[in-house]
Design a protein around this motif. Structure first.
Motif, PDB file in Angstrom:
ATOM      1  N   GLY A  45      -0.054  44.594 -33.457  1.00 38.60           N
ATOM      2  CA  GLY A  45      -0.957  43.728 -32.733  1.00 38.60           C
ATOM      3  C   GLY A  45      -2.361  44.017 -33.261  1.00 38.60           C
ATOM      4  O   GLY A  45      -3.309  43.215 -32.902  1.00 38.60           O
ATOM      5  N   GLY A  92      -8.572  48.585 -31.989  1.00 39.26           N
ATOM      6  CA  GLY A  92      -8.437  47.845 -30.775  1.00 39.26           C
ATOM      7  C   GLY A  92      -9.749  47.455 -30.175  1.00 39.26           C
ATOM      8  O   GLY A  92      -9.729  46.817 -29.105  1.00 39.26           O
ATOM      9  N   THR A  99     -11.831  44.274 -29.984  1.00 41.63           N
ATOM     10  CA  THR A  99     -11.614  42.961 -30.293  1.00 41.63           C
ATOM     11  C   THR A  99     -11.932  42.045 -29.182  1.00 41.63           C
ATOM     12  O   THR A  99     -11.640  42.552 -27.916  1.00 41.63           O
ATOM     13  CB  THR A  99      -9.957  42.777 -30.953  1.00 41.63           C
ATOM     14  OG1 THR A  99      -9.702  41.328 -30.755  1.00 41.63           O
ATOM     15  CG2 THR A  99      -9.147  43.279 -29.534  1.00 41.63           C
ATOM     16  N   ALA A 129      -9.897  39.421 -28.858  1.00 48.06           N
ATOM     17  CA  ALA A 129      -8.623  38.811 -28.742  1.00 48.06           C
ATOM     18  C   ALA A 129      -8.539  37.275 -28.692  1.00 48.06           C
ATOM     19  O   ALA A 129      -7.711  36.828 -28.068  1.00 48.06           O
ATOM     20  CB  ALA A 129      -8.008  39.455 -27.257  1.00 48.06           C
ATOM     21  N   ALA A 139     -16.477  34.486 -25.005  1.00 45.80           N
ATOM     22  CA  ALA A 139     -15.308  33.493 -24.882  1.00 45.80           C
ATOM     23  C   ALA A 139     -16.103  32.638 -23.694  1.00 45.80           C
ATOM     24  O   ALA A 139     -16.996  33.236 -22.860  1.00 45.80           O
ATOM     25  CB  ALA A 139     -14.184  34.159 -24.291  1.00 45.80           C
ATOM     26  N   LEU A 140     -15.466  31.293 -23.355  1.00 45.27           N
ATOM     27  CA  LEU A 140     -15.746  30.385 -22.393  1.00 45.27           C
ATOM     28  C   LEU A 140     -14.623  31.032 -21.391  1.00 45.27           C
ATOM     29  O   LEU A 140     -14.137  31.769 -21.623  1.00 45.27           O
ATOM     30  CB  LEU A 140     -15.657  28.893 -22.693  1.00 45.27           C
ATOM     31  CG  LEU A 140     -16.681  28.584 -23.883  1.00 45.27           C
ATOM     32  CD1 LEU A 140     -16.524  27.000 -24.025  1.00 45.27           C
ATOM     33  CD2 LEU A 140     -18.171  28.952 -23.174  1.00 45.27           C
ATOM     34  N   ASP A 197     -12.234  27.285 -23.240  1.00 45.32           N
ATOM     35  CA  ASP A 197     -12.368  28.179 -24.182  1.00 45.32           C
ATOM     36  C   ASP A 197     -11.263  27.978 -25.286  1.00 45.32           C
ATOM     37  O   ASP A 197     -11.485  28.183 -26.400  1.00 45.32           O
ATOM     38  CB  ASP A 197     -11.831  29.713 -23.461  1.00 45.32           C
ATOM     39  CG  ASP A 197     -12.116  30.679 -24.454  1.00 45.32           C
ATOM     40  OD1 ASP A 197     -13.244  30.940 -24.925  1.00 45.32           O
ATOM     41  OD2 ASP A 197     -11.128  31.484 -24.606  1.00 45.32           O
ATOM     42  N   LYS A 250      -5.337  42.767 -24.359  1.00 37.67           N
ATOM     43  CA  LYS A 250      -6.248  42.273 -25.699  1.00 37.67           C
ATOM     44  C   LYS A 250      -6.404  43.043 -26.689  1.00 37.67           C
ATOM     45  O   LYS A 250      -6.192  42.816 -27.951  1.00 37.67           O
ATOM     46  CB  LYS A 250      -7.680  41.791 -24.890  1.00 37.67           C
ATOM     47  CG  LYS A 250      -7.689  40.752 -24.033  1.00 37.67           C
ATOM     48  CD  LYS A 250      -9.023  40.623 -23.388  1.00 37.67           C
ATOM     49  CE  LYS A 250     -10.158  40.796 -24.336  1.00 37.67           C
ATOM     50  NZ  LYS A 250     -11.419  40.677 -23.556  1.00 37.67           N
ATOM     51  N   ALA A 251      -6.717  44.504 -26.386  1.00 39.92           N
ATOM     52  CA  ALA A 251      -6.983  45.268 -27.332  1.00 39.92           C
ATOM     53  C   ALA A 251      -5.885  45.512 -28.348  1.00 39.92           C
ATOM     54  O   ALA A 251      -6.032  45.915 -29.522  1.00 39.92           O
ATOM     55  CB  ALA A 251      -7.192  46.682 -26.956  1.00 39.92           C
ATOM     56  N   ASN A 252      -4.586  45.422 -27.762  1.00 41.43           N
ATOM     57  CA  ASN A 252      -3.229  45.973 -28.598  1.00 41.43           C
ATOM     58  C   ASN A 252      -2.913  44.614 -28.977  1.00 41.43           C
ATOM     59  O   ASN A 252      -1.669  44.779 -29.680  1.00 41.43           O
ATOM     60  CB  ASN A 252      -2.611  46.682 -27.928  1.00 41.43           C
ATOM     61  CG  ASN A 252      -3.147  48.066 -27.737  1.00 41.43           C
ATOM     62  OD1 ASN A 252      -3.226  48.806 -28.438  1.00 41.43           O
ATOM     63  ND2 ASN A 252      -3.548  48.391 -26.489  1.00 41.43           N
ATOM     64  N   GLY A 253      -3.351  43.446 -29.220  1.00 41.93           N
ATOM     65  CA  GLY A 253      -2.983  42.146 -29.642  1.00 41.93           C
ATOM     66  C   GLY A 253      -1.497  41.598 -29.274  1.00 41.93           C
ATOM     67  O   GLY A 253      -0.994  41.335 -30.180  1.00 41.93           O
ATOM     68  N   VAL A 295      -1.188  39.167 -27.731  1.00 46.97           N
ATOM     69  CA  VAL A 295      -1.415  37.854 -27.579  1.00 46.97           C
ATOM     70  C   VAL A 295      -0.672  37.042 -28.894  1.00 46.97           C
ATOM     71  O   VAL A 295      -0.631  35.936 -28.947  1.00 46.97           O
ATOM     72  CB  VAL A 295      -2.978  37.385 -27.393  1.00 46.97           C
ATOM     73  CG1 VAL A 295      -3.749  37.790 -28.515  1.00 46.97           C
ATOM     74  CG2 VAL A 295      -3.212  35.873 -27.177  1.00 46.97           C
ATOM     75  N   TYR A 296      -0.736  37.969 -29.907  1.00 45.75           N
ATOM     76  CA  TYR A 296      -0.209  37.485 -31.265  1.00 45.75           C
ATOM     77  C   TYR A 296       1.179  37.209 -31.214  1.00 45.75           C
ATOM     78  O   TYR A 296       1.759  36.578 -32.027  1.00 45.75           O
ATOM     79  CB  TYR A 296      -0.642  38.498 -32.318  1.00 45.75           C
ATOM     80  CG  TYR A 296      -2.076  38.495 -32.552  1.00 45.75           C
ATOM     81  CD1 TYR A 296      -2.860  37.351 -33.116  1.00 45.75           C
ATOM     82  CD2 TYR A 296      -2.776  39.640 -32.244  1.00 45.75           C
ATOM     83  CE1 TYR A 296      -4.245  37.632 -33.123  1.00 45.75           C
ATOM     84  CE2 TYR A 296      -4.185  39.899 -32.456  1.00 45.75           C
ATOM     85  CZ  TYR A 296      -4.818  38.680 -32.798  1.00 45.75           C
ATOM     86  OH  TYR A 296      -6.168  38.785 -32.633  1.00 45.75           O
ATOM     87  N   PRO A 303     -11.234  35.587 -21.986  1.00 38.74           N
ATOM     88  CA  PRO A 303     -10.949  34.609 -22.628  1.00 38.74           C
ATOM     89  C   PRO A 303      -9.587  34.148 -22.064  1.00 38.74           C
ATOM     90  O   PRO A 303      -8.817  34.841 -21.570  1.00 38.74           O
ATOM     91  CB  PRO A 303     -10.817  34.837 -24.406  1.00 38.74           C
ATOM     92  CG  PRO A 303     -10.466  36.382 -24.248  1.00 38.74           C
ATOM     93  CD  PRO A 303     -11.087  36.953 -23.100  1.00 38.74           C
ATOM     94  N   LEU A 349      -5.718  33.317 -22.960  1.00 39.03           N
ATOM     95  CA  LEU A 349      -4.914  34.067 -23.781  1.00 39.03           C
ATOM     96  C   LEU A 349      -3.423  33.195 -23.996  1.00 39.03           C
ATOM     97  O   LEU A 349      -2.580  33.568 -23.832  1.00 39.03           O
ATOM     98  CB  LEU A 349      -4.455  35.447 -23.302  1.00 39.03           C
ATOM     99  CG  LEU A 349      -5.607  36.499 -23.403  1.00 39.03           C
ATOM    100  CD1 LEU A 349      -5.358  37.705 -22.685  1.00 39.03           C
ATOM    101  CD2 LEU A 349      -6.426  36.633 -24.761  1.00 39.03           C
ATOM    102  N   PHE A 403       4.771  51.651 -27.239  1.00 35.96           N
ATOM    103  CA  PHE A 403       3.550  51.640 -27.008  1.00 35.96           C
ATOM    104  C   PHE A 403       3.375  53.053 -26.277  1.00 35.96           C
ATOM    105  O   PHE A 403       2.190  53.387 -25.547  1.00 35.96           O
ATOM    106  CB  PHE A 403       2.993  50.587 -25.956  1.00 35.96           C
ATOM    107  CG  PHE A 403       2.742  49.103 -26.659  1.00 35.96           C
ATOM    108  CD1 PHE A 403       1.483  49.028 -27.251  1.00 35.96           C
ATOM    109  CD2 PHE A 403       3.663  48.254 -26.910  1.00 35.96           C
ATOM    110  CE1 PHE A 403       1.197  48.003 -28.203  1.00 35.96           C
ATOM    111  CE2 PHE A 403       3.336  47.101 -27.673  1.00 35.96           C
ATOM    112  CZ  PHE A 403       2.150  47.000 -28.167  1.00 35.96           C
ATOM    113  N   LEU A 454       0.002  55.034 -26.125  1.00 33.13           N
ATOM    114  CA  LEU A 454      -1.220  54.645 -24.956  1.00 33.13           C
ATOM    115  C   LEU A 454      -1.276  55.564 -24.115  1.00 33.13           C
ATOM    116  O   LEU A 454      -2.194  55.876 -23.326  1.00 33.13           O
ATOM    117  CB  LEU A 454      -0.879  53.084 -24.474  1.00 33.13           C
ATOM    118  CG  LEU A 454      -0.995  51.997 -25.330  1.00 33.13           C
ATOM    119  CD1 LEU A 454      -0.678  50.678 -24.552  1.00 33.13           C
ATOM    120  CD2 LEU A 454      -2.555  51.671 -25.651  1.00 33.13           C
TER     121      LEU A 454
END
Lengths: 456, 311
Positions: A55, A117, A119, A121, A189-190, A195, B55-58, B60-61, B90, B92, B133, B136
């Motif tokens: 990620g 990390g 980001t 996102a 972001a919105l 968004d 978010k930090a660890n992606g 969402v991808y 944001p 996601l 993970f 973490l």
């Protein structure tokens, strides 16, 4: 053209540094892509190493391809052709070198923050605020140089490549600031669905207003030069330019057709996605008619060969993109590797090929030396071409397996073993592309610094 | 013929861009209804902290948070509405399903399943290609779990309440010894299922298929020899069931089928009805019966009219 012919390593320092920037970051970025592809078949490979977890590797790969490999490479060509076309010198090489320096600092910061990390996102808008500012600063420095070079030009008529390069940097600096919501430094972001709408407006315009116009600018310069023929039609250039800016900017919401966004916005995005055939076909007709019966010349010039191949990829990726925007098609293609394949045909096949073509075209002209090895350049060409064509085939197959299985009621989890083999082939193709990047780096460095032919 | 001056290029294209931004970004932004949906609630502080790690660890991808009308998989019981996202900054939504959608993940599994799964996804899900993970650390994995368990918001809260309620019951049953535990488990299988033998005959081919399903879906917790000592076992409480103690304890094919189909909420045992079709459930159940329990009621009465394929 220019009265005093300029050659030699330091005659075009800005173009030379952007050239090296591109070819260096291509190596880093494709390595990260290869690593990501490998992690999908060997997920425990980087176990315990947080900064190499999938990620974080993926956004680093994407951002470095976009801002490290493709954009600087296309800018390198622009830094060469803009002064040439305007019969003047670049406004300031010092400013150019500064912009290349800031650009590379930004890329290091982008890589370090993403792997750490840090980001926001949001896909294509991951970079944190401080790095966003570096991106915008980099673009502003480039814009100043372009605009003032245009202002001090000796050639009154602006050739189409100059339109595209100028519009690309100005429009991208604007949409980048907007898309990254720079007035909200914490989140960038919105909130909620708006968004997503803004994000995909911006995200798609990275292709529509940055990579595509810069690539088209290079093609419009390189193809007539290599063919030693005038551009087929000025009218088509005009239609292509304005229709690209009008149509491409409307289509981002086609990423959100299956999401609760207003229907009228989806309709606009679908209609304009299909309407993309206008700017695309106008450009391709213009370029291909220019090259008509001149394919021998294209083939003889390695830069021309890369660029022309890029235009063919542009045809495929654009037709595919228009079809993918149809809701019935997206039922199958959304959320799976079909889209990843599409992105690779676009960014590597079209923009990446034209980037490499632009670099190979300008390299002998800014150094006054021949390319160190045409054989290695051809080898790189085939590695990248087979790699990206293979990606298109394999990822499309995977996408069809995933999409149709899901529609058929099978779970995401259950499809994983079925697509493993394709992931293995994809990683092997990634290795080819990375190898191509390393070979390119070697060829460029030898041309620039250790070319034995110069001393003989 | 239009003259392409610097002004036409720079100012002209910026004016077009401004007009397009007004239509495709500003108009939807200013006109969209941002009323929260009926499942909406704000996130707690700890869930928001977990979201930062997501978010930090992606994550969402590979994981979407966007259920479509055409979906069948995880979370498909609730189609996404714009009111579900009104505080997401944001948002996601994600763009790929390398892993499953997580919109409604909250309460699908109890916390201990997630801990094992984050530590190494292959422990609970042998097919998974998700990264481990463990890097973490447990504190962060706990935060991340809090976030995951909030996905689905008010509906997730209902499911989590159910998980906690049955977790407590399952622990009580487990701690009162195997005899009581088995009785407790059986009592929660509806009576008709308890009395239902596996209606299909045992065959070599069927056992081989059952073996494969077992390895792909069950071995991570129940272990390759069915004793409940799979790699996920140290993370899970009550621990994965040991099938080898079940002989002569009135385990019917129907009980096995029902437990695999429906799962045992409160324990780490998930329901498999989304992953496995009916035939696969019968065959993995019979594999467990034949190899681990050493006692199968396959093809015994009452079994109705034999299916047409039966030899």
């Amino acid at each position: 053209m220019n009265d005093k012919p300029k050659t030699g390593l330091f005659a075009y320092p800005t173009a030379a540094i952007f050239c090296l920037t591109s070819i260096f970051w291509m190596m880093i970025a494709t390595f990260l892509g290869l690593l990501g592809a490998t992690l999908l078949i060997a997920p425990d490979l980087t176990e315990g190493i947080g900064w190499l977890t999938f990620g974080r590797v993926r956004p680093a790969h994407v951002n470095l391809v976009l801002f490290g490999f493709v954009t600087p490479g296309l800018l390198a060509a622009a830094f060469y052709y803009i002064p040439k076309l305007l019969r003047t010198d670049l406004f300031s090489e010092k400013l150019g070198i500064l912009s290349a320096g800031v650009w590379n600092l930004m890329l290091v910061a982008a890589m370090v923050t993403l792997l750490a990390g840090q980001t926001q996102a949001r896909e294509y808008a991951e970079l944190i605020w401080s790095v966003d500012m570096m991106v915008i600063l980099s673009f502003i420095l480039v814009i100043i140089n372009f605009v003032l070079t245009v202002k001090h030009r000796k050639e009154p008529i602006l050739f189409v490549s100059v339109w595209y390069a100028g519009a690309a940097v100005v429009l991208t600096a604007t949409t980048f600031a907007l898309g990254n919501v720079v007035w909200r430094p914490d989140s960038g972001a919105l909130t909620g669905i708006p968004d997503a709408i803004l994000l995909w407006f911006y995200g798609h315009n990275i292709f529509g207003l940055l990579l595509t116009p810069l690539s088209i600018g290079v093609a419009y310069y390189v193809v007539p030069k290599v063919c030693k023929a005038p551009l087929y039609s000025h009218t088509l250039s005009l239609v292509g330019f304005w229709s690209l800016i009008v149509v491409y900017t409307h289509i981002g919401t086609h990423h959100l057709l299956q999401v609760p966004v207003p229907t009228w916005l989806k309709v606009i995005s679908i209609v304009d996605s299909v309407a993309m055939v206008i700017p695309v076909s106008v450009f391709l007709i213009n370029i291909w008619y220019t090259a008509k019966s001149k394919l021998g010349e294209i083939h003889a010039d390695i830069g021309g060969k890369f660029v022309f191949t890029g235009t063919i990829m542009y045809f495929f990726v654009s037709i595919q993109g228009s079809i993918m925007a149809l809701p019935q098609v997206q039922r199958v293609t959304h959320f799976n590797n079909w889209v990843v394949g599409h992105a690779h045909i676009g960014v590597l096949g079209f923009s990446g090929m034209i980037t490499l073509g632009g670099l190979y075209y300008i390299l002998p002209r800014i150094t006054g030396r021949p390319i160190y090895s045409r054989l290695l350049a051809d080898f790189q060409y085939w590695l990248v071409l087979i790699g990206v064509t293979g990606f298109a085939i394999v990822l499309t197959v995977v996408g069809l397996i995933q999409g149709n299985s899901w529609l058929n009621g099978e779970t995401v989890h259950r499809i994983i073993p079925q697509i493993h083999l394709y992931y293995v082939i994809r990683a092997a193709l990634g290795l080819m592309i990375f190898t191509g990047a390393v070979i390119g780096m070697y060829n460029f460095v030898r041309t620039l610094f250790y070319n034995p032919e110069e001393t003989s | 013929m239009m003259k392409m001056t610097p002004k036409a290029i720079f100012i002209g294209s910026l004016i077009i861009l401004a007009a397009v931004v007004f239509v495709v970004v500003y108009m939807p932004w200013s006109t969209m209804d941002d009323t929260p949906s009926e499942i909406f609630r704000s996130r707690s502080k700890i869930e928001a902290q977990g979201r930062k790690l997501y978010k930090a660890n992606g994550c969402v991808y590979c994981h979407s948070q966007s259920i479509r009308t055409i979906d069948w998989g995880l979370g498909a019981h609730r189609i996404a509405q714009s009111g579900d996202y009104v505080e997401d900054r944001p948002i996601l939504l994600g763009s790929a399903r390398t892993g499953p959608d997580l919109s409604q993940q909250g309460g699908e599994h109890p916390d201990d399943w997630h801990m094992a799964h984050f530590f190494n996804p292959r422990f609970t899900s042998p097919y998974s290609i998700m990264p481990t993970f463990s890097f973490l650390g447990m504190d962060n994995i706990t935060l991340l779990t809090h976030y995951i368990q909030s996905l689905g918001l008010k509906e997730a809260d209902v499911r989590m309440e159910r998980q906690r309620y049955w977790k407590q019951k399952a622990i009580e049953a487990y701690e009162s010894g195997p005899e009581e535990n088995i009785k407790w488990l059986h009592n929660h299988v509806p009576q008709p299922w308890r009395e239902l033998p596996n209606p299909y005959p045992t065959s070599e081919a069927g056992l081989a298929r059952g073996h494969k399903v077992y390895q792909d879906f069950c071995a991570g917790c129940h272990s390759p020899i069915g004793d409940g000592m799979g790699p996920a076992q140290p993370w899970i409480y009550p621990p994965p069931f040991n099938f080898t103690i079940l002989k002569d304890r009135e385990i019917s094919g129907g009980i096995l089928y029902y437990q695999i189909m429906n799962g045992i909420t409160g324990t780490a045992m998930p329901y498999f009805k989304k992953h496995l079709e009916s035939e696969k459930i019968w065959e993995v159940g019979n594999f467990v019966a034949v190899y681990f329990i050493n006692q199968s009621d396959a093809n015994t009465e009452p079994r109705g009219i034999d299916a047409s394929w039966e030899p």
